[in-house]
Design a protein around this motif. Structure first.
Motif, PDB file in Angstrom:
ATOM      1  N   ARG A   1     -13.947  34.482 -65.713  1.00 13.85           N
ATOM      2  CA  ARG A   1     -15.317  34.595 -65.206  1.00 13.85           C
ATOM      3  C   ARG A   1     -15.336  35.670 -64.132  1.00 13.85           C
ATOM      4  O   ARG A   1     -14.700  35.534 -63.103  1.00 13.85           O
ATOM      5  N   LEU A   2     -16.029  36.773 -64.393  1.00 12.62           N
ATOM      6  CA  LEU A   2     -16.131  37.870 -63.435  1.00 12.62           C
ATOM      7  C   LEU A   2     -17.511  37.859 -62.792  1.00 12.62           C
ATOM      8  O   LEU A   2     -18.530  37.861 -63.495  1.00 12.62           O
ATOM      9  N   THR A   3     -17.521  37.860 -61.464  1.00  8.89           N
ATOM     10  CA  THR A   3     -18.772  37.962 -60.716  1.00  8.89           C
ATOM     11  C   THR A   3     -18.679  39.183 -59.819  1.00  8.89           C
ATOM     12  O   THR A   3     -17.757  39.298 -59.006  1.00  8.89           O
ATOM     13  N   VAL A   4     -19.613  40.104 -59.976  1.00  8.09           N
ATOM     14  CA  VAL A   4     -19.645  41.314 -59.155  1.00  8.09           C
ATOM     15  C   VAL A   4     -20.807  41.202 -58.185  1.00  8.09           C
ATOM     16  O   VAL A   4     -21.949  41.010 -58.593  1.00  8.09           O
TER      17      VAL A   4
ATOM     18  N   GLU B   1     -24.194  44.012 -63.158  1.00  9.16           N
ATOM     19  CA  GLU B   1     -24.502  43.761 -64.571  1.00  9.16           C
ATOM     20  C   GLU B   1     -23.247  43.568 -65.422  1.00  9.16           C
ATOM     21  O   GLU B   1     -23.346  43.168 -66.596  1.00  9.16           O
ATOM     22  N   ASP B   2     -22.082  43.853 -64.844  1.00  7.78           N
ATOM     23  CA  ASP B   2     -20.814  43.593 -65.548  1.00  7.78           C
ATOM     24  C   ASP B   2     -20.376  42.142 -65.385  1.00  7.78           C
ATOM     25  O   ASP B   2     -19.385  41.719 -66.007  1.00  7.78           O
TER      26      ASP B   2
ATOM     27  N   TRP C   1     -10.888  33.297 -62.815  1.00  7.03           N
ATOM     28  CA  TRP C   1     -12.169  33.737 -62.267  1.00  7.03           C
ATOM     29  C   TRP C   1     -11.889  34.739 -61.140  1.00  7.03           C
ATOM     30  O   TRP C   1     -10.840  34.686 -60.496  1.00  7.03           O
ATOM     31  N   VAL C   2     -12.810  35.659 -60.959  1.00  9.37           N
ATOM     32  CA  VAL C   2     -12.642  36.672 -59.924  1.00  9.37           C
ATOM     33  C   VAL C   2     -14.017  37.112 -59.428  1.00  9.37           C
ATOM     34  O   VAL C   2     -14.952  37.245 -60.211  1.00  9.37           O
ATOM     35  N   ILE C   3     -14.087  37.307 -58.128  1.00 13.92           N
ATOM     36  CA  ILE C   3     -15.284  37.847 -57.496  1.00 13.92           C
ATOM     37  C   ILE C   3     -14.904  39.174 -56.857  1.00 13.92           C
ATOM     38  O   ILE C   3     -13.915  39.241 -56.120  1.00 13.92           O
ATOM     39  N   CYS C   4     -15.645  40.204 -57.151  1.00 10.95           N
ATOM     40  CA  CYS C   4     -15.325  41.503 -56.566  1.00 10.95           C
ATOM     41  C   CYS C   4     -16.607  42.187 -56.102  1.00 10.95           C
ATOM     42  O   CYS C   4     -17.710  41.810 -56.501  1.00 10.95           O
ATOM     43  N   LYS C   5     -16.423  43.191 -55.267  1.00 12.82           N
ATOM     44  CA  LYS C   5     -17.570  43.935 -54.750  1.00 12.82           C
ATOM     45  C   LYS C   5     -17.931  45.066 -55.699  1.00 12.82           C
ATOM     46  O   LYS C   5     -17.076  45.636 -56.396  1.00 12.82           O
ATOM     47  N   SER C   6     -19.178  45.411 -55.699  1.00 14.69           N
ATOM     48  CA  SER C   6     -19.661  46.501 -56.544  1.00 14.69           C
ATOM     49  C   SER C   6     -18.901  47.789 -56.222  1.00 14.69           C
ATOM     50  O   SER C   6     -18.674  48.110 -55.056  1.00 14.69           O
ATOM     51  N   GLY C   7     -18.476  48.491 -57.257  1.00 18.64           N
ATOM     52  CA  GLY C   7     -17.753  49.745 -57.071  1.00 18.64           C
ATOM     53  C   GLY C   7     -16.246  49.615 -57.163  1.00 18.64           C
ATOM     54  O   GLY C   7     -15.549  50.627 -57.301  1.00 18.64           O
TER      55      GLY C   7
END
Lengths: 109, 116
Positions: free
Chosen positions: B112-115, B87-88, B10-16
């Protein structure tokens, strides 16, 4: 177009039997797969049918009728751990897997 | 046998920003690897198919410049989501096959990707 239909959700009782149906319309046919997917996890392979008839594997059986474009997955002696989504997928003439939306199976005690 | 791993789970990243997901076949050589995306309560959607050493084949509607796929070896494929947007956010799953067909695909555990 290509289409795989299966019920969205089904509920069954622990210890009982449940049948999940799948109908398909695809360009060519190179086999039908059933996968189990627990929430938040990747699918795991359950069965593969390419000829008409019933394939039995323990508590799970899968049936195929190519002339009717129909398959079902039969689960016997249901256990709570069988609560999952069950995905039907057909391999078309290009050997691409066409996936159904999955059937969420809820098992109640 | 036939184990496929994915990293990260799983990874959480910032938009852009960009995110790279790795898919490895641990005990077999994967001639073909597949990348899927799955939104909640929806089925798997094939994004692209990659063969070792060649360019990936993307499904219609999937932006190849946004979802970069590299199948550098017979045991490793990577998916890079570039300039990620909310939306990704999705569940990304890879699978691997020992042959050119998708018969007997072995699935990784998913990422699991959360942007945000």
């Amino acid at each position: 177009g290509q289409n795989i239909d299966q019920p969205t959700e089904m509920t069954a009782t622990e210890g009982a039997i449940v049948q999940i149906n799948c109908t398909y319309q695809t360009s060519g046919f190179n086999g039908l797969f059933w996968y189990q997917q627990h929430a938040g996890e990747a699918p795991t392979f359950l069965s593969y049918n390419v000829l008409d008839g019933l394939e039995e594997k323990g508590r799970f059986s899968s049936f195929l009728s190519r002339s009717k474009g129909y398959s079902y997955l039969l689960l016997k002696e249901l256990q709570m751990k069988d609560s999952a989504s069950y995905l039907c997928a057909v391999m078309d003439s290009n050997y691409q897997l066409i996936w159904g939306a999955g059937t969420k199976l809820i098992i109640k005690p | 046998g036939a184990v496929v791993s994915q990293h990260p789970s799983w990874v959480i990243c910032k938009s852009g920003t960009s995110v790279k997901i790795e898919c490895r076949s641990l005990d077999f050589q994967a001639t073909t690897m597949f990348w899927y995306r799955q939104f909640p309560k929806q089925s798997l959607m094939l994004m692209a198919t990659s063969n070792e050493g060649s360019k990936a084949t993307y499904e219609q509607g999937v932006e190849k410049d946004k979802f970069l796929i590299n199948h550098a070896s017979l045991t490793l494929s990577t998916l890079t989501v570039t300039s990620a947007h909310p939306e990704d956010s999705s569940f990304y799953i890879c699978s691997a096959s020992e042959n050119d067909h998708s018969y007997e695909q072995y699935f990784g555990p998913g990422t699991r990707l959360t942007v945000t």
